[in-house]
Design a protein around this motif. Structure first.
Motif, mmCIF file in Angstrom:
data_model
loop_
_atom_site.group_PDB
_atom_site.id
_atom_site.type_symbol
_atom_site.label_atom_id
_atom_site.label_comp_id
_atom_site.label_asym_id
_atom_site.label_seq_id
_atom_site.Cartn_x
_atom_site.Cartn_y
_atom_site.Cartn_z
ATOM 1 N N SER A 55 6.590 32.596 35.016
ATOM 2 C CA SER A 55 7.349 32.333 34.179
ATOM 3 C C SER A 55 7.085 30.612 34.175
ATOM 4 C CB SER A 55 9.054 32.329 34.384
ATOM 5 O OG SER A 55 9.823 31.730 33.704
ATOM 6 N N CYS A 56 7.176 30.198 32.888
ATOM 7 C CA CYS A 56 7.235 28.484 32.794
ATOM 8 C C CYS A 56 8.503 27.709 33.269
ATOM 9 C CB CYS A 56 6.809 28.034 31.446
ATOM 10 S SG CYS A 56 8.297 28.204 30.140
ATOM 11 N N THR A 57 8.714 26.629 33.615
ATOM 12 C CA THR A 57 10.054 26.182 34.251
ATOM 13 C C THR A 57 10.870 26.203 33.241
ATOM 14 O OG1 THR A 57 8.461 24.758 35.274
ATOM 15 C CG2 THR A 57 10.753 23.888 35.194
ATOM 16 N N VAL A 58 10.629 26.086 31.938
ATOM 17 C CA VAL A 58 11.689 26.045 30.759
ATOM 18 C C VAL A 58 12.425 27.281 30.675
ATOM 19 C CG1 VAL A 58 11.986 25.640 28.051
ATOM 20 C CG2 VAL A 58 10.383 23.996 29.340
ATOM 21 N N CYS A 59 11.533 28.290 30.504
ATOM 22 C CA CYS A 59 12.310 29.737 30.313
ATOM 23 C C CYS A 59 12.877 30.021 31.724
ATOM 24 C CB CYS A 59 11.010 30.867 30.188
ATOM 25 S SG CYS A 59 10.537 30.673 28.556
ATOM 26 N N ASN A 60 12.518 29.582 32.815
ATOM 27 C CA ASN A 60 13.138 30.027 34.337
ATOM 28 C C ASN A 60 14.548 29.548 34.246
ATOM 29 O OD1 ASN A 60 13.451 30.676 36.720
ATOM 30 N ND2 ASN A 60 11.846 30.448 37.501
ATOM 31 N N ARG A 61 14.534 28.002 33.664
ATOM 32 C CA ARG A 61 15.972 27.326 33.790
ATOM 33 C C ARG A 61 16.909 27.851 32.595
ATOM 34 N NH1 ARG A 61 14.942 21.156 33.683
ATOM 35 N NH2 ARG A 61 14.224 21.622 36.086
ATOM 36 N N LEU A 62 16.080 28.155 31.497
ATOM 37 C CA LEU A 62 17.339 28.917 30.548
ATOM 38 C C LEU A 62 17.516 30.523 30.901
ATOM 39 C CD1 LEU A 62 15.227 27.710 26.970
ATOM 40 C CD2 LEU A 62 17.435 26.706 28.195
ATOM 41 N N LYS A 63 16.883 30.849 31.606
ATOM 42 C CA LYS A 63 17.239 32.329 32.105
ATOM 43 C C LYS A 63 18.392 32.145 32.915
ATOM 44 C CE LYS A 63 15.858 36.327 34.850
ATOM 45 N NZ LYS A 63 15.124 36.595 36.025
ATOM 46 N N ALA A 64 18.335 31.343 33.952
ATOM 47 C CA ALA A 64 19.256 31.149 34.866
ATOM 48 C C ALA A 64 19.391 32.431 35.902
ATOM 49 C CB ALA A 64 20.489 30.615 34.562
ATOM 50 N N ASP A 65 20.553 33.027 35.903
ATOM 51 C CA ASP A 65 20.941 34.187 36.844
ATOM 52 C C ASP A 65 21.231 35.328 35.941
ATOM 53 O OD1 ASP A 65 23.495 33.314 35.941
ATOM 54 O OD2 ASP A 65 24.337 33.626 37.992
ATOM 55 N N PHE A 66 20.848 35.191 34.527
ATOM 56 C CA PHE A 66 21.072 36.240 33.618
ATOM 57 C C PHE A 66 20.609 37.860 34.037
ATOM 58 C CE2 PHE A 66 19.560 38.949 29.832
ATOM 59 C CZ PHE A 66 20.667 39.086 29.265
ATOM 60 N N VAL A 67 21.296 38.828 33.751
ATOM 61 C CA VAL A 67 20.927 40.227 33.813
ATOM 62 C C VAL A 67 21.436 40.763 32.522
ATOM 63 C CG1 VAL A 67 20.799 40.439 36.281
ATOM 64 C CG2 VAL A 67 22.921 40.738 35.308
ATOM 65 N N PRO A 68 20.831 41.788 32.046
ATOM 66 C CA PRO A 68 21.177 42.639 30.909
ATOM 67 C C PRO A 68 22.495 43.237 31.098
ATOM 68 C CG PRO A 68 18.892 42.888 31.500
ATOM 69 C CD PRO A 68 19.393 42.089 32.686
ATOM 70 N N GLY A 86 18.762 41.250 43.412
ATOM 71 C CA GLY A 86 17.114 41.396 43.395
ATOM 72 C C GLY A 86 16.821 41.177 44.624
ATOM 73 N N GLN A 87 15.488 42.083 44.812
ATOM 74 C CA GLN A 87 14.775 42.066 46.119
ATOM 75 C C GLN A 87 13.890 40.819 46.134
ATOM 76 O OE1 GLN A 87 15.006 44.909 48.388
ATOM 77 N NE2 GLN A 87 16.770 45.211 47.141
ATOM 78 N N GLY A 88 14.535 39.789 46.790
ATOM 79 C CA GLY A 88 13.639 38.622 47.274
ATOM 80 C C GLY A 88 12.302 38.340 46.433
ATOM 81 N N ARG A 89 11.336 38.221 47.560
ATOM 82 C CA ARG A 89 9.983 37.871 46.959
ATOM 83 C C ARG A 89 9.124 39.244 46.940
ATOM 84 N NH1 ARG A 89 6.704 34.148 49.282
ATOM 85 N NH2 ARG A 89 5.840 33.718 47.519
ATOM 86 N N GLN A 90 9.699 40.359 46.713
ATOM 87 C CA GLN A 90 8.742 41.499 46.433
ATOM 88 C C GLN A 90 8.002 41.485 45.106
ATOM 89 O OE1 GLN A 90 11.182 45.054 46.731
ATOM 90 N NE2 GLN A 90 10.850 45.013 49.101
ATOM 91 N N LEU A 91 6.730 41.624 45.040
ATOM 92 C CA LEU A 91 5.950 41.343 44.059
ATOM 93 C C LEU A 91 6.668 41.835 42.627
ATOM 94 C CD1 LEU A 91 3.331 39.740 43.597
ATOM 95 C CD2 LEU A 91 2.151 41.727 44.004
ATOM 96 N N GLU A 92 7.095 43.405 42.917
ATOM 97 C CA GLU A 92 7.573 44.009 41.709
ATOM 98 C C GLU A 92 8.983 43.215 41.000
ATOM 99 O OE1 GLU A 92 10.507 47.268 43.481
ATOM 100 O OE2 GLU A 92 8.410 48.084 42.709
ATOM 101 N N ASP A 142 9.536 33.529 38.897
ATOM 102 C CA ASP A 142 10.910 34.232 38.730
ATOM 103 C C ASP A 142 11.200 35.398 39.005
ATOM 104 O OD1 ASP A 142 13.325 33.849 37.270
ATOM 105 O OD2 ASP A 142 12.533 35.194 35.725
ATOM 106 N N HIS A 143 12.472 35.366 39.710
ATOM 107 C CA HIS A 143 12.924 36.867 40.067
ATOM 108 C C HIS A 143 13.397 37.310 38.939
ATOM 109 C CE1 HIS A 143 13.375 34.321 43.931
ATOM 110 N NE2 HIS A 143 12.987 35.392 44.307
ATOM 111 N N LEU A 144 12.780 38.478 38.519
ATOM 112 C CA LEU A 144 13.056 39.234 37.388
ATOM 113 C C LEU A 144 14.565 39.687 37.645
ATOM 114 C CD1 LEU A 144 12.015 40.652 34.854
ATOM 115 C CD2 LEU A 144 11.359 42.642 36.225
ATOM 116 N N VAL A 145 15.047 40.329 38.667
ATOM 117 C CA VAL A 145 16.550 40.545 38.878
ATOM 118 C C VAL A 145 16.756 39.420 39.882
ATOM 119 C CG1 VAL A 145 18.405 42.044 39.970
ATOM 120 C CG2 VAL A 145 16.360 42.944 38.851
ATOM 121 N N PRO A 146 17.750 38.486 39.586
ATOM 122 C CA PRO A 146 18.140 37.244 40.288
ATOM 123 C C PRO A 146 18.581 37.787 41.840
ATOM 124 C CG PRO A 146 19.038 37.017 38.556
ATOM 125 C CD PRO A 146 18.707 38.410 38.296
ATOM 126 N N GLN A 147 18.334 37.172 42.889
ATOM 127 C CA GLN A 147 18.769 37.620 44.328
ATOM 128 C C GLN A 147 20.112 37.656 44.210
ATOM 129 O OE1 GLN A 147 15.885 34.790 46.350
ATOM 130 N NE2 GLN A 147 15.887 36.392 47.526
#
Length: 116
Positions: free
Chosen positions: A59-72, A48-54, A39-44
């Protein structure tokens, strides 16, 4: 020479094989392993910085899907306040889970009205 570890395997080790959001053990069996996503912590889409490790998180598929492009909102700095940022995303996911649970109950227990 050892082959270079994939980012995915690095994530698995760093995040101890669990979904960072719900804690699901993604190494318990093969089906759960296949449910593991980067999961991209900060969505691209939100800078968010692409596939930088930080910026990647296990994430499981369910959480990833429910999160979608949410940012605080208001914004939290994911670099300096990573735990707080993750906690905010987790809270959003849990809220979405409870909304979807109501849909699930309508499908599995039609006619029951007191599961709100």
């Amino acid at each position: 020479a050892h082959p270079v570890k994939s980012k995915f395997l690095h994530l698995f080790e760093r995040d101890q094989g669990r979904c960072v959001y719900c804690g699901l053990d993604l190494k318990a069996d093969f089906d759960r392993f296949v449910m593991a996503t980067e999961d991209h912590l900060v969505p691209q889409s939100k800078g968010g910085q692409g596939r930088q490790l930080e910026n990647l998180i296990l994430s499981c598929t369910v959480c990833n899907r429910l999160k979608a492009d949410f940012v605080p909102e208001p914004p939290i700095d994911p670099k300096t306040e990573r735990r707080k940022y993750i906690a905010s995303v987790r809270a959003h996911i849990m809220k979405r889970r409870s909304e979807r649970l109501k849909d699930f109950m309508k499908v599995t227990h039609p006619g029951l009205t007191d599961y709100q």
